[in-house]
Design a protein around this motif. Structure first.
Motif, PDB file in Angstrom:
ATOM      1  N   LEU A  16       0.820  -1.210   0.000  1.00 40.39           N
ATOM      2  CA  LEU A  16       0.000   0.000   0.000  1.00 40.39           C
ATOM      3  C   LEU A  16       0.850   1.255   0.000  1.00 40.39           C
ATOM      4  N   LEU A  17       2.066   1.154   0.509  1.00 44.31           N
ATOM      5  CA  LEU A  17       2.953   2.311   0.555  1.00 44.31           C
ATOM      6  C   LEU A  17       3.666   2.559  -0.757  1.00 44.31           C
ATOM      7  N   ILE A  18       3.693   1.580  -1.644  1.00 39.48           N
ATOM      8  CA  ILE A  18       4.362   1.728  -2.933  1.00 39.48           C
ATOM      9  C   ILE A  18       3.442   2.483  -3.883  1.00 39.48           C
ATOM     10  N   PRO A  19       3.912   3.546  -4.583  1.00 40.02           N
ATOM     11  CA  PRO A  19       3.075   4.305  -5.515  1.00 40.02           C
ATOM     12  C   PRO A  19       2.549   3.417  -6.634  1.00 40.02           C
ATOM     13  N   THR A  20       1.289   3.627  -6.975  1.00 36.84           N
ATOM     14  CA  THR A  20       0.682   2.866  -8.063  1.00 36.84           C
ATOM     15  C   THR A  20       1.235   3.335  -9.394  1.00 36.84           C
ATOM     16  N   ARG A  21       1.574   2.392 -10.268  1.00 36.88           N
ATOM     17  CA  ARG A  21       2.165   2.745 -11.557  1.00 36.88           C
ATOM     18  C   ARG A  21       1.387   2.105 -12.702  1.00 36.88           C
ATOM     19  N   ILE A  22       1.572   2.729 -13.869  1.00 34.97           N
ATOM     20  CA  ILE A  22       0.983   2.179 -15.092  1.00 34.97           C
ATOM     21  C   ILE A  22       1.864   1.042 -15.590  1.00 34.97           C
ATOM     22  N   THR A  23       1.277   0.130 -16.350  1.00 38.34           N
ATOM     23  CA  THR A  23       2.038  -0.962 -16.932  1.00 38.34           C
ATOM     24  C   THR A  23       3.308  -0.428 -17.564  1.00 38.34           C
ATOM     25  N   ALA A  24       4.476  -0.922 -17.158  1.00 35.66           N
ATOM     26  CA  ALA A  24       5.760  -0.290 -17.456  1.00 35.66           C
ATOM     27  C   ALA A  24       6.347  -0.666 -18.810  1.00 35.66           C
ATOM     28  N   THR A  25       5.759  -1.581 -19.541  1.00 39.44           N
ATOM     29  CA  THR A  25       6.365  -2.051 -20.780  1.00 39.44           C
ATOM     30  C   THR A  25       5.926  -1.268 -22.010  1.00 39.44           C
ATOM     31  N   CYS A  26       5.098  -0.250 -21.855  1.00 36.91           N
ATOM     32  CA  CYS A  26       4.546   0.477 -23.001  1.00 36.91           C
ATOM     33  C   CYS A  26       5.421   1.676 -23.348  1.00 36.91           C
ATOM     34  N   THR A  27       5.873   1.734 -24.587  1.00 35.08           N
ATOM     35  CA  THR A  27       6.621   2.876 -25.100  1.00 35.08           C
ATOM     36  C   THR A  27       5.909   3.412 -26.326  1.00 35.08           C
ATOM     37  N   PHE A 207      -8.115  13.517 -20.822  1.00 34.45           N
ATOM     38  CA  PHE A 207      -7.676  14.846 -21.240  1.00 34.45           C
ATOM     39  C   PHE A 207      -7.114  15.657 -20.071  1.00 34.45           C
ATOM     40  N   ARG A 208      -7.667  15.513 -18.882  1.00 36.62           N
ATOM     41  CA  ARG A 208      -7.141  16.258 -17.734  1.00 36.62           C
ATOM     42  C   ARG A 208      -5.722  15.812 -17.407  1.00 36.62           C
ATOM     43  N   CYS A 209      -5.487  14.521 -17.482  1.00 40.80           N
ATOM     44  CA  CYS A 209      -4.144  13.988 -17.254  1.00 40.80           C
ATOM     45  C   CYS A 209      -3.174  14.498 -18.308  1.00 40.80           C
ATOM     46  N   GLU A 210      -3.611  14.523 -19.569  1.00 40.80           N
ATOM     47  CA  GLU A 210      -2.757  14.992 -20.662  1.00 40.80           C
ATOM     48  C   GLU A 210      -2.421  16.469 -20.506  1.00 40.80           C
ATOM     49  N   ILE A 211      -3.411  17.272 -20.117  1.00 42.34           N
ATOM     50  CA  ILE A 211      -3.176  18.705 -19.955  1.00 42.34           C
ATOM     51  C   ILE A 211      -2.143  18.964 -18.866  1.00 42.34           C
ATOM     52  N   ARG A 212      -2.136  18.135 -17.828  1.00 44.09           N
ATOM     53  CA  ARG A 212      -1.172  18.294 -16.737  1.00 44.09           C
ATOM     54  C   ARG A 212       0.176  17.671 -17.059  1.00 44.09           C
ATOM     55  N   GLY A 213       0.322  17.149 -18.277  1.00 44.98           N
ATOM     56  CA  GLY A 213       1.586  16.541 -18.673  1.00 44.98           C
ATOM     57  C   GLY A 213       1.773  15.136 -18.172  1.00 44.98           C
ATOM     58  N   GLY A 214       0.696  14.499 -17.729  1.00 46.31           N
ATOM     59  CA  GLY A 214       0.784  13.148 -17.193  1.00 46.31           C
ATOM     60  C   GLY A 214       0.679  12.080 -18.267  1.00 46.31           C
ATOM     61  N   LYS A 215       0.764  10.851 -17.829  1.00 46.80           N
ATOM     62  CA  LYS A 215       0.667   9.691 -18.709  1.00 46.80           C
ATOM     63  C   LYS A 215      -0.501   8.840 -18.264  1.00 46.80           C
ATOM     64  N   CYS A 216      -1.455   8.677 -19.142  1.00 53.29           N
ATOM     65  CA  CYS A 216      -2.665   7.924 -18.844  1.00 53.29           C
ATOM     66  C   CYS A 216      -2.472   6.471 -19.273  1.00 53.29           C
ATOM     67  N   GLY A 217      -2.985   5.554 -18.478  1.00 55.80           N
ATOM     68  CA  GLY A 217      -2.843   4.156 -18.836  1.00 55.80           C
ATOM     69  C   GLY A 217      -3.596   3.254 -17.888  1.00 55.80           C
ATOM     70  N   ILE A 218      -3.476   1.945 -18.119  1.00 58.64           N
ATOM     71  CA  ILE A 218      -4.147   0.952 -17.291  1.00 58.64           C
ATOM     72  C   ILE A 218      -3.286   0.662 -16.066  1.00 58.64           C
ATOM     73  N   LYS A 219      -3.916   0.654 -14.910  1.00 58.80           N
ATOM     74  CA  LYS A 219      -3.216   0.399 -13.663  1.00 58.80           C
ATOM     75  C   LYS A 219      -2.589  -0.996 -13.670  1.00 58.80           C
ATOM     76  N   SER A 220      -1.375  -1.087 -13.099  1.00 56.09           N
ATOM     77  CA  SER A 220      -0.691  -2.377 -13.013  1.00 56.09           C
ATOM     78  C   SER A 220      -1.547  -3.382 -12.250  1.00 56.09           C
ATOM     79  N   ASN A 221      -1.494  -4.619 -12.711  1.00 56.37           N
ATOM     80  CA  ASN A 221      -2.246  -5.716 -12.084  1.00 56.37           C
ATOM     81  C   ASN A 221      -3.748  -5.464 -12.105  1.00 56.37           C
ATOM     82  N   SER A 222      -4.204  -4.655 -13.090  1.00 58.96           N
ATOM     83  CA  SER A 222      -5.637  -4.388 -13.229  1.00 58.96           C
ATOM     84  C   SER A 222      -6.017  -4.583 -14.687  1.00 58.96           C
TER      85      SER A 222
END
Length: 382
Positions: A16-27, A207-222
């Motif tokens: 629970l303390l580890i930050p949630t990340r998007i699937t890491a293999t996508c480039t 779009f909100r994530c994109e405007i903030r410069g973020g990366k949108c994707g599917i949550k790991s293990n989801s």
């Protein structure tokens, strides 16, 4: 509590303390230089894994005809080339790889796709005998659908539709066409209908994530949860933001609230006076016209119907960025509302509001200019 339970509980707390990340293999991927960059929610088959895209409807490929163009396949409509992808606006622009977009438009079906038109206009296609064709100034033939015996036209103007229907022309089909702007070419006609089809998607909403410069994707293990990572964070520390909010936010809020109440009372009183009490100058002018035997006339129904009408999309974007409220009823525009614009000045209004206005007043309620008819009947044969 035994040792196994302690280990399990510790691992749960640690996860629970580890930050949630998007699937890491996508480039990011691209078919050729100058083509759109392909990333979530789209996926380039077979170069990116299935988890890099949102759904199979967002799958893209590089065509195998030697050109290597980015291609999307729409169910029941076939393959289209992808000209541009705007991830922040959630728009994709597509075209026909064989350079005859009007032909593809006649069979376009978006019902089984996640896409819809950013804006749409209703166009009627007519097939006219070439031997009887009289040149129409605002109307050009669609060359890739015409031949030596027949000429094909497409128009969104009710007057041109009535005119062509009265000639030796056959109505081929009336379709809703996704367009870049609802007022393109003043809503009279498209000459070649060769501009890109502008489509948008509503899900996933990144779009909100994109405007903030973020990366949108599917949550790991989801399998379906969408998250935003690497978005820009505020430069001011959290404690400093709290101090600013407490020290300056509360007094500032009170000042803004007082200013808002003052402005609202003024605007509300002005609206009531304009809605409930006719202006003396207007009454005097109308009385003068009435005594002189002159009546104030608005526009006729066919003229009003010839002005462009569109259904506002989810982005609520209009050519003029400050067009957010109807100048007549002062209500903010909402998605799916029908708007109408006056071609000569491109001022926008709710269709119902401006229709009633133009029936009584022959001028634009914003600039007071007299609207010009899009296609006067006397110019049809010019």
């Amino acid at each position: 509590m035994d040792f196994t339970k302690i280990i399990t509980f510790s691992l749960l707390i640690f996860s629970l303390l580890i930050p949630t990340r998007i699937t890491a293999t996508c480039t990011n991927a691209v078919c050729r230089r100058g083509d759109p960059i392909i990333r979530f929610p789209f996926r380039l088959k077979p170069h990116q894994s299935q988890s890099c895209g949102y759904d199979k409807e967002f799958d893209l490929t590089c065509d195998t005809n030697g050109v290597n163009r980015t291609t999307i396949t729409l169910p029941f409509s076939g393959n289209f080339t992808v000209e541009m992808i705007d991830y922040a606006a959630q728009e994709i622009w597509i075209n026909d790889p064989n350079n005859c977009l009007p032909k593809r438009i006649l069979t376009l079906n978006l019902t089984s796709t996640p896409f819809s038109g950013v804006y749409s206009r209703r166009f009627s296609f007519f097939n006219c005998p070439t031997s009887e064709y009289l040149p129409l100034r605002p109307l050009n033939p669609i060359t890739c659908l015409s031949d030596e015996n027949s000429t094909v036209f497409a128009t969104a103007s009710p007057r041109v539709v009535n005119y062509l229907s009265s000639q030796s022309c056959r109505l081929m089909k009336t379709v809703e066409i996704p367009v870049r702007w609802p007022f393109y070419e003043q809503a009279v006609s498209f000459s070649e209908l060769s501009d890109n089809l502008w489509l948008t998607w509503r899900v996933p909403r990144c779009f909100r994530c994109e405007i903030r410069g973020g990366k949108c994707g599917i949550k790991s293990n989801s399998s379906s949860e969408i998250i935003c990572s690497d978005a820009h964070k505020p430069a001011i520390p959290r404690r400093a933001r709290y101090a600013i909010a407490i020290g300056a936010g509360i007094p500032g809020t009170l000042i803004l609230f007082g200013l808002f109440c003052f402005v609202y009372s003024k605007i509300n009183g002005c609206i009531k006076r304009h809605r409930l009490v006719p202006h003396p100058e207007i009454n005097n002018t109308r009385a003068h016209f009435h005594q002189s035997g002159i009546s104030i006339m608005g526009l006729d129904g066919p003229t009003i119907d010839s002005y462009p009408k569109i259904v506002l999309g989810e982005s609520k974007r209009l050519p003029k960025t400050d067009d957010v409220t109807c100048p007549i009823c002062l209500s903010e525009y909402e998605p799916k509302e029908t708007l109408r614009t006056i071609p000569s000045c491109q001022h926008c209004f709710h269709a119902n509001c401006i229709d009633e206005w133009l029936k009584l007043n022959g001028t634009c309620p914003v600039c007071r200019n007299s609207p010009e008819q899009i296609l006067p009947s006397e110019n049809l044969n010019s």
